[in-house]
Each structure stands twice: as structure tokens, then as C-alpha cells.
Scaffold this motif. Structure first.
Motif, short mmCIF file in Angstrom:
data_model
loop_
_atom_site.label_atom_id
_atom_site.label_comp_id
_atom_site.label_asym_id
_atom_site.label_seq_id
_atom_site.Cartn_x
_atom_site.Cartn_y
_atom_site.Cartn_z
N MET A 148 76.88 69.17 63.00
CA MET A 148 76.71 68.09 63.43
C MET A 148 77.08 67.67 65.21
O MET A 148 78.06 67.87 65.39
CB MET A 148 77.08 67.09 62.46
CG MET A 148 77.32 67.04 61.12
SD MET A 148 75.67 66.28 60.71
CE MET A 148 75.51 64.64 61.25
N GLN A 149 76.28 67.10 66.38
CA GLN A 149 76.68 66.67 66.58
C GLN A 149 75.98 65.38 67.61
O GLN A 149 75.19 65.43 67.48
CB GLN A 149 76.42 67.38 68.68
CG GLN A 149 76.36 69.08 67.73
CD GLN A 149 75.26 69.99 67.27
OE1 GLN A 149 74.22 70.01 66.98
NE2 GLN A 149 76.26 70.72 66.58
N PHE A 150 77.24 64.26 68.56
CA PHE A 150 76.79 63.13 68.69
C PHE A 150 76.18 62.49 70.05
O PHE A 150 77.62 63.36 70.27
CB PHE A 150 77.60 62.06 67.80
CG PHE A 150 77.74 62.51 66.32
CD1 PHE A 150 77.04 61.92 65.19
CD2 PHE A 150 79.10 63.08 65.84
CE1 PHE A 150 77.17 62.32 64.33
CE2 PHE A 150 78.79 63.45 64.91
CZ PHE A 150 78.01 62.95 63.92
N ASN A 151 75.57 62.36 70.60
CA ASN A 151 75.77 61.99 71.90
C ASN A 151 75.59 60.50 72.24
O ASN A 151 73.59 60.33 71.87
CB ASN A 151 74.74 62.94 71.88
CG ASN A 151 74.16 62.71 73.97
OD1 ASN A 151 75.84 62.08 74.86
ND2 ASN A 151 73.41 63.15 74.68
N PRO A 152 75.87 60.28 72.82
CA PRO A 152 77.34 60.02 73.04
C PRO A 152 78.18 59.77 72.04
O PRO A 152 77.69 59.41 70.67
CB PRO A 152 77.41 58.65 74.35
CG PRO A 152 76.65 57.44 72.86
CD PRO A 152 75.37 58.10 73.16
N GLY A 153 79.09 60.32 72.43
CA GLY A 153 80.45 60.10 70.89
C GLY A 153 80.94 58.99 70.34
O GLY A 153 80.82 58.06 71.44
N ILE A 154 80.72 58.85 69.01
CA ILE A 154 81.46 58.23 68.04
C ILE A 154 82.17 57.46 68.27
O ILE A 154 83.91 58.45 69.12
CB ILE A 154 81.15 58.63 66.69
CG1 ILE A 154 79.78 58.77 66.49
CG2 ILE A 154 81.38 57.19 66.11
CD1 ILE A 154 79.78 59.26 65.37
#
Length: 137
Positions: free
Chosen positions: A1-7
């Protein structure tokens, strides 16, 4: 899992993307399917340590027999420990006309994820699929 922007601790819209192996699969209606890979994307509100969503995700499964299942508008709900997919519609391909349901749990170190919330945001974590069902469920 990747998030953009960071959580981070501030609730904001993030782009989520993930891909991985479906593991061992079985289907009475498609007996040649024994595995596959999944990719999904979503744009949803998220914050540390959760909730992530709810929001809509699109999932694409490429089965080992060469067929494909595209699930549109499945509901994504989660947090730092787990997430689920529920519903959606399969317009074409294998399992057309059906829906989806999945339960996934985080396998990343939760202490490290907590530190990521403080130190600029969680940009990724590892997870494993506990259950995934598609079709007439």
C-alpha cells in the motif's frame, strides 16, 4: 500500500495505490483460475491512526488464466491495522455482474507506522489478504 501525500494526524485527501499477489484462489465457475495479481487505486480522506475512508476504490485483478476482473466503485474502509473492500460492480470480464468483498490486515510494524504519523506521514505499509471474494456473493 502506498499513500500520496503521506498520512498524518491531519485529515486530508490521499491517493492510495496497491498491488500484490492474490495467493491461492478457487472458483467453481472458472476452474482454471488458481491465482492472480491485484491492483487498486482510491482517492479518499485519511488520517493517523485512522480512519482511512470511507471512499471508493477501483480494483483490477489479472487472473492466472489470462482473464481479468475490473471492480468499479467498491467501498474502501480502513485504518493502520486493517482495511476492507465491499460491494462495487463488475461490469465485464470474469465474474461480470457480481460484487466483491475483501478483508486485509497490515503486516508492517505498528510502532513504525505510529512513528511515521509523527515524522512526516505514513507513505506505505505492507498488508496481506485474509479473504477476498468476487462474483455472486
Amino acid at each position: 500500500m502506498q499513500f500520496n501525500p503521506g498520512i498524518t494526524f491531519a485529515r486530508k485527501i490521499v491517493q492510495l495505490s496497491a498491488n500484490g499477489n492474490m495467493g491461492i484462489c478457487t472458483s467453481t465457475s472458472h476452474p482454471k483460475i488458481t491465482g492472480g495479481t491485484i491492483q487498486f487505486q482510491a482517492s479518499l480522506p485519511a488520517q493517523c491512526p485512522g480512519p482511512y475512508g470511507p471512499g471508493y476504490a477501483k480494483a483490477t485483478i489479472n487472473w492466472n488464466d489470462g482473464s481479468k476482473t475490473v471492480i468499479d466503485q467498491t467501498t474502501f474502509r480502513g485504518d493502520a491495522q486493517s482495511f476492507s473492500l465491499e460491494g462495487g460492480s463488475i461490469a465485464n470480464g470474469s465474474f461480470a455482474g457480481g460484487t466483491a468483498r475483501a478483508n486485509v490486515r497490515t503486516t508492517s510494524n505498528l510502532t513504525e507506522l505510529g512513528a511515521g504519523c509523527v515524522l512526516g506521514g505514513v507513505t506505505s505499509y505492507d498488508a496481506t489478504i485474509d479473504q477476498f471474494a468476487v462474483g455472486d456473493i
